[in-house]
Design an enzyme around this catalytic site. Structure first.
Site, PDB file in Angstrom:
ATOM      1  N   HIS A  65       2.595  10.091  47.083  1.00  0.00           N
ATOM      2  CA  HIS A  65       3.412  11.302  46.993  1.00  0.00           C
ATOM      3  C   HIS A  65       2.648  12.463  46.350  1.00  0.00           C
ATOM      4  O   HIS A  65       1.792  12.259  45.494  1.00  0.00           O
ATOM      5  CB  HIS A  65       4.670  11.032  46.169  1.00  0.00           C
ATOM      6  CG  HIS A  65       5.470   9.888  46.689  1.00  0.00           C
ATOM      7  ND1 HIS A  65       6.161   9.036  45.862  1.00  0.00           N
ATOM      8  CD2 HIS A  65       5.701   9.427  47.953  1.00  0.00           C
ATOM      9  CE1 HIS A  65       6.776   8.113  46.589  1.00  0.00           C
ATOM     10  NE2 HIS A  65       6.509   8.331  47.857  1.00  0.00           N
ATOM     11  N   LYS A  75       0.171  15.215  36.901  1.00  0.00           N
ATOM     12  CA  LYS A  75       0.977  14.097  36.405  1.00  0.00           C
ATOM     13  C   LYS A  75       0.160  13.328  35.383  1.00  0.00           C
ATOM     14  O   LYS A  75      -1.042  13.147  35.547  1.00  0.00           O
ATOM     15  CB  LYS A  75       1.325  13.115  37.534  1.00  0.00           C
ATOM     16  CG  LYS A  75       2.193  13.641  38.628  1.00  0.00           C
ATOM     17  CD  LYS A  75       2.411  12.558  39.676  1.00  0.00           C
ATOM     18  CE  LYS A  75       3.146  13.082  40.881  1.00  0.00           C
ATOM     19  NZ  LYS A  75       3.279  12.062  41.933  1.00  0.00           N
ATOM     20  N   ASP A 171       8.480   6.220  52.908  1.00  0.00           N
ATOM     21  CA  ASP A 171       7.038   5.955  52.872  1.00  0.00           C
ATOM     22  C   ASP A 171       6.574   5.183  54.099  1.00  0.00           C
ATOM     23  O   ASP A 171       5.492   5.436  54.635  1.00  0.00           O
ATOM     24  CB  ASP A 171       6.662   5.199  51.599  1.00  0.00           C
ATOM     25  CG  ASP A 171       6.843   6.041  50.347  1.00  0.00           C
ATOM     26  OD1 ASP A 171       6.880   7.279  50.446  1.00  0.00           O
ATOM     27  OD2 ASP A 171       6.943   5.449  49.254  1.00  0.00           O
TER      28      ASP A 171
END
Length: 186
Positions: A65, A75, A171
């Protein structure tokens, strides 16, 4: 005294963050995030969102992602329970490591985290039942900017350590990259 040891990884901008645990007979304290200390590792934005995930079954894969600009995010991914094989893929247009991936084992025991810069896709495979991750994000989730790669895309050739299991519908149905895919422009 720094609570973190930061190691450069083979993909420029991707960093391994190891925490120094303060422990005694009662247990331990681990600093999960410190903007001042992690600025040297490239974290220069505020944390605007923190997410906690639990993935129940060993072998499950979540990812790959990312968010498209202008909502691209950094992140900091930490494992709070169990163990995961955490993967980042460089999607930056023009990068010398474009479409290359790197993985690290993150676990509750090793106190490691992966600092993933903007322009990377992220995913993981659960190596133990009941793994829990904590994510610090530099941008809020934006549904219109959501994007991802198929975790088994042959162009990426990610060497998942276990058979891939429990892909989400989203996904599992992502298309493979087109040969013309040139990356994300930040």
């Amino acid at each position: 005294m720094s609570r973190f040891t930061v190691t450069e990884l083979p993909l420029p901008g991707l960093k391994l963050v190891e925490r120094r645990l303060m422990s005694d007979a009662r247990g331990f304290l681990a600093r999960l995030f410190c903007s001042e200390e992690l600025a040297a590792a490239g974290w220069r934005k505020p944390v605007v969102q923190i997410n906690h995930t639990c993935t129940v079954r060993q072998g499950a894969v979540r990812g790959m992602h990312f968010q498209l600009p202008p909502y691209a995010e950094m992140k900091l991914v930490s494992c709070l329970k169990g163990e995961v094989w955490d993967v980042a893929v460089d999607l930056r247009a023009g990068s010398p490591t474009f479409l290359q991936w790197h993985a690290e084992c993150l676990s509750a025991q090793n106190a490691r985290a992966l600092l993933i810069p903007e322009g990377f896709a992220h995913g993981f495979q659960v190596m133990s039942d009941g793994a829990e991750l904590l994510y610090c994000h530099s941008a809020p989730y934006s549904p219109q900017a959501e994007a991802g790669l198929h975790p088994q895309d042959p162009r990426l050739a990610i060497a998942w350590p276990l058979p891939v299991a429990d892909l989400s519908q989203r996904d599992a149905t992502r298309p493979f990259l087109e040969p013309s895919y040139a990356g994300v422009i930040l």
